[in-house]
Structure formats: structure tokens, C-alpha cells
Design a protein around this motif. Structure first.
Motif, short mmCIF file in Angstrom:
data_model
loop_
_atom_site.label_atom_id
_atom_site.label_comp_id
_atom_site.label_asym_id
_atom_site.label_seq_id
_atom_site.Cartn_x
_atom_site.Cartn_y
_atom_site.Cartn_z
N THR A 34 39.28 10.61 46.50
CA THR A 34 40.51 9.84 46.25
C THR A 34 41.22 10.42 45.04
N LEU A 35 42.50 10.13 44.93
CA LEU A 35 43.24 10.52 43.71
C LEU A 35 44.09 9.35 43.21
N CYS A 36 44.90 8.76 44.10
CA CYS A 36 45.78 7.69 43.62
C CYS A 36 45.08 6.34 43.58
N PHE A 37 43.99 6.19 44.30
CA PHE A 37 43.33 4.89 44.45
C PHE A 37 42.75 4.35 43.14
N GLY A 45 48.00 4.18 49.14
CA GLY A 45 47.94 5.27 50.12
C GLY A 45 48.95 6.37 49.86
N ALA A 46 49.11 6.75 48.60
CA ALA A 46 50.17 7.71 48.26
C ALA A 46 49.74 9.17 48.34
N CYS A 47 48.53 9.49 47.93
CA CYS A 47 48.20 10.91 47.74
C CYS A 47 47.66 11.61 48.98
N MET A 49 44.61 12.15 49.81
CA MET A 49 43.35 12.88 49.65
C MET A 49 42.24 12.23 50.47
N CYS A 50 42.35 10.92 50.70
CA CYS A 50 41.26 10.17 51.34
C CYS A 50 41.37 10.16 52.86
N ALA A 62 44.75 7.14 56.01
CA ALA A 62 44.31 7.05 54.62
C ALA A 62 43.22 5.97 54.53
N CYS A 64 41.78 4.58 52.12
CA CYS A 64 41.88 3.58 51.06
C CYS A 64 42.72 2.37 51.46
FE1 FES Z 1 45.39 8.35 47.62
FE2 FES Z 1 43.94 7.11 49.52
S1 FES Z 1 43.32 7.75 47.57
S2 FES Z 1 45.94 7.88 49.65
#
Ligand code: FES
Length: 227
Positions: A34-37, A45-47, A49-50, A62, A64
């Protein structure tokens, strides 16, 4: 609370109804990057990565923010997902100030760590327009360097939801989006209370504390200068 049963990477998992795939995976000891979570604070759910694969779903989802359902089959580490996460990292790097050697967060940067984990070595994979921002050093305690911001919005979320202040947010739109205060004000001109929570949750070197070490050394050597 009722549980739902699903499979993650072929493993039978039971998770409370209403959980996300990320939470269910966590319960089963399966790691999804994850990155934005930020749990209960920034679940937007922006980045991407998940991202994971859900059997029957047309697109990657996503983890998350995607809820589990009975009988769901999820895959978290397929070649398609690894390729997608690598592409996400390459895109983030394409508009990122990559002076990692002199960055205060080098060695403790989530973006750097993920690039290492996913073997993203070509930091200039995508070339093109980049943004350049002035540092905001107007606050007494910290510096914002938007050249290293990945727009995860964790700082925005803690400022608003945890601290109840809400002095920062996204400005502009699309490629020109940046995080800052309204009306082009520096952070030092706002009602920021210098709590530093935004620094603590930033995954990169976009936010960091000011270093007063030299002034302290000078003050010890020459106290008269500071009275
Ligand atoms: Fe960023 Fe899920 S952690 S979209």
C-alpha cells in the motif's frame, strides 16, 4: 458480526462482513503493498499499489477499498499485478524529485522501499513534463517539498480527521494538482498548530522537520548572540 468466506491465493479465509480485501488478507497474514492507505483515516483508493485480481472482475481492483463477498476468489501476486505495480511506481517516479542521496527520508521512504521490492531501477522510464515547486518553509517547524509529493493525501487526512484543523488540501486539478493551503498561503500563514502529524504519515520526503542544529551549536558557542 457475520463472517464471509473467500479464497486468497487459494487459501480459505474468513473475514467479518464489510471488511475490505486488504483487511481479509491481513487477517490471513498475506501482505498486499500500500502507499496511500492509512487505516480508518485515508481509505480512498488513490495510489493503486494495492491492486489485486478478483475472479470474474473485468479490471484490477484496489484491495484497500474493495469489500469482500461470500465465495470471492482473490489473487494478490500474479505477474499481471506485479507489472501493474511496477508501472504505478514508474509513473510516480516520472514526476518525482529523485535526489534520494540527499533526501532526509532516504532509507526510510516507502516509495524507495517499494521500488526496491519491485525492482524498479530505471527511474526515468517515462520522460516528459514534470512539475517544479518552490519549497514552503514558511512554518517554524517544517518544510513542504511538493517535488517529492505523490499526492497520497495522507497529510490532508490526518490534518483534518485526526487533528481537526484541515489547513491543507489538494489545489488545482489533474497533472497540476498539488497539496497546499488555500489562496497560495504558506503553511506558516495558516492556523497550523505545528503538531507534525502530517510529517509522521508522509510516505516520502515531501514533509520534514526543520533542522535547527546549527543555530543550537552557535547559541551554545555564543549565547550573547541569541539574547
Ligand atoms: Fe493506495 Fe490502496 S493503498 S489505492
Amino acid at each position: 458480526m457475520e463472517n464471509v468466506n473467500l479464497k486468497i491465493n487459494g487459501l480459505e479465509v474468513s473475514a467479518p462482513a464489510g471488511s475490505t480485501i486488504l483487511e481479509a488478507a491481513h487477517l490471513a497474514g498475506i501482505k498486499i503493498p500500500t502507499l496511500c492507505f492509512l487505516k480508518e483515516i485515508n481509505e480512498i483508493g488513490a495510489c493503486r499499489m494495492c491492486v489485486v485480481e478478483v475472479k470474474g472482475a473485468r479490471n484490477l481492483v484496489a484491495a484497500c477499498v474493495y469489500p469482500v463477498t461470500e465465495g470471492m476468489e482473490v489473487y494478490t501476486n500474479t505477474p499481471k499485478l506485479i507489472k501493474s505495480r511496477r508501472r504505478t511506481l514508474q509513473l510516480l517516479l516520472s514526476n518525482h524529485d529523485k535526489k534520494c542521496l540527499s533526501c532526509v527520508r532516504s532509507g526510510n521512504c516507502e516509495l524507495q522501499q517499494l521500488c526496491r521490492e519491485y525492482g524498479v531501477e530505471d527511474e526515468n522510464y517515462f520522460e516528459g513534463k514534470t512539475n517544479h515547486y518552490e519549497l514552503d518553509d514558511s512554518a517554524a517547524h517544517m518544510i513542504r517539498d511538493n517535488n517529492k509529493c505523490i499526492l497520497c493525501r495522507r497529510c490532508v487526512a490526518v490534518c483534518e480527521k485526526t487533528q481537526g484543523i484541515g489547513v491543507i488540501g489538494p489545489n488545482n486539478r489533474g497533472f497540476d494538482t498539488f497539496i497546499g493551503s488555500a489562496f497560495d498561503m504558506g503553511l506558516g500563514e495558516t492556523s497550523c498548530v505545528s503538531c507534525g502529524q502530517c510529517i509522521a504519515v508522509c510516505p516520502t520526503g515531501a514533509l520534514y522537520e526543520k533542522d535547527y542544529t546549527n543555530q543550537i551549536i552557535e547559541a551554545i558557542a555564543d549565547p550573547d548572540k541569541y539574547v
